[in-house]
Motif scaffolding. Sequence first.
Motif, short mmCIF file in Angstrom:
data_model
loop_
_atom_site.label_atom_id
_atom_site.label_comp_id
_atom_site.label_asym_id
_atom_site.label_seq_id
_atom_site.Cartn_x
_atom_site.Cartn_y
_atom_site.Cartn_z
N VAL A 13 -33.17 44.75 -34.45
CA VAL A 13 -33.29 45.73 -35.81
C VAL A 13 -32.15 45.82 -36.19
CG1 VAL A 13 -34.34 47.01 -37.51
CG2 VAL A 13 -36.16 46.28 -35.82
N LEU A 14 -31.62 47.28 -35.82
CA LEU A 14 -29.75 47.30 -35.95
C LEU A 14 -28.95 46.23 -35.90
CD1 LEU A 14 -27.91 49.66 -36.58
CD2 LEU A 14 -27.32 49.45 -33.95
N ALA A 15 -29.28 45.09 -34.85
CA ALA A 15 -28.10 43.82 -35.14
C ALA A 15 -28.49 42.95 -36.53
CB ALA A 15 -28.37 42.77 -34.07
N LEU A 16 -29.90 43.02 -36.69
CA LEU A 16 -29.92 42.15 -37.53
C LEU A 16 -29.78 42.57 -39.05
CD1 LEU A 16 -31.77 40.20 -38.65
CD2 LEU A 16 -34.15 40.93 -39.13
N VAL A 17 -29.87 44.43 -39.18
CA VAL A 17 -29.61 44.77 -40.17
C VAL A 17 -28.26 44.77 -39.94
CG1 VAL A 17 -29.29 47.27 -41.31
CG2 VAL A 17 -31.24 46.40 -41.03
N GLU A 18 -27.36 44.23 -39.56
CA GLU A 18 -26.03 44.87 -39.55
C GLU A 18 -25.33 43.04 -40.23
OE1 GLU A 18 -24.25 45.53 -35.69
OE2 GLU A 18 -24.73 48.19 -35.64
N GLU A 19 -26.62 42.15 -39.13
CA GLU A 19 -26.03 40.53 -39.84
C GLU A 19 -25.97 40.82 -41.23
OE1 GLU A 19 -28.35 37.32 -39.39
OE2 GLU A 19 -27.57 37.86 -36.93
N LEU A 20 -27.30 41.11 -41.73
CA LEU A 20 -27.61 41.13 -43.45
C LEU A 20 -26.19 41.58 -44.00
CD1 LEU A 20 -31.25 41.91 -43.20
CD2 LEU A 20 -30.18 39.37 -43.44
N GLN A 21 -26.04 43.34 -44.03
CA GLN A 21 -24.57 43.63 -44.69
C GLN A 21 -23.88 43.15 -44.86
OE1 GLN A 21 -24.69 47.28 -42.05
NE2 GLN A 21 -25.73 48.79 -43.48
N ASP A 22 -23.51 42.46 -43.36
CA ASP A 22 -22.12 41.25 -43.14
C ASP A 22 -22.24 40.00 -44.10
OD1 ASP A 22 -21.11 42.51 -41.35
OD2 ASP A 22 -21.36 41.94 -39.94
N GLU A 23 -23.72 39.29 -44.17
CA GLU A 23 -23.91 38.18 -45.09
C GLU A 23 -24.15 38.93 -46.19
OE1 GLU A 23 -27.26 36.15 -44.54
OE2 GLU A 23 -27.31 36.37 -42.85
#
Length: 147
Positions: free
Chosen positions: A89-99
Motif C-alpha cells: 500500500v505504501l508503494a502504491l501511495v508513493e507511486e500515486l503521489q509521484d503521479e
Amino acid sequence: MTDEVSVTERLRKGIDEFLGSSGAGLEEVVNSKAFGDALAQLTGNLVAISRIGGETMDLLIRNARLAGRRDVSELGRQLARNEDKLEAVLALVEELQDELKAERAKNAAAGTNESGVKESGTEETEADVASARAPKNPRKTAATEQD
C-alpha cells in the motif's frame, strides 16, 4: 575441606574397584543385542514422554488463556503478512503521489489549475464554475431532470 576430599577419593576408589572387578562382564552386557534393544526402547519412551509433556504444557497454557508458542508464532506470521500488505500500500501511495506531482507540474507548465481549467487574469463567476462542473451529455441532464 579435607573431609570432602576424602569422600571424593573413597567414591573414586570404590568405582575403580567395581569397574576393575566387573568391567569384563559389563562390556559383554553392553555389547549384547538385548542391551541395544533396551536402550532403543528407553530412548523412544523418553522422546514420547518429552512430547507428551510439551503438549500438556501447551494445553495448560492455552486453557489458562496465556499466549503459547503456537499463538506467538501464528501472531508472527499474521504480523509479517500485514507488514507485507502495508508495504504494498505504501508503494502504491508513493507511486500515486509521484503521479500527482508530475500532473501538477505538467498543469503548472501548461498554465491550468488542478481542475484542468485554464487560468486567466480575470476572476471566474459562480455561473462559470457551475457551467464547468455541469455534465457534458445533454441526454443525462434530461434524464436526470425527469427523475
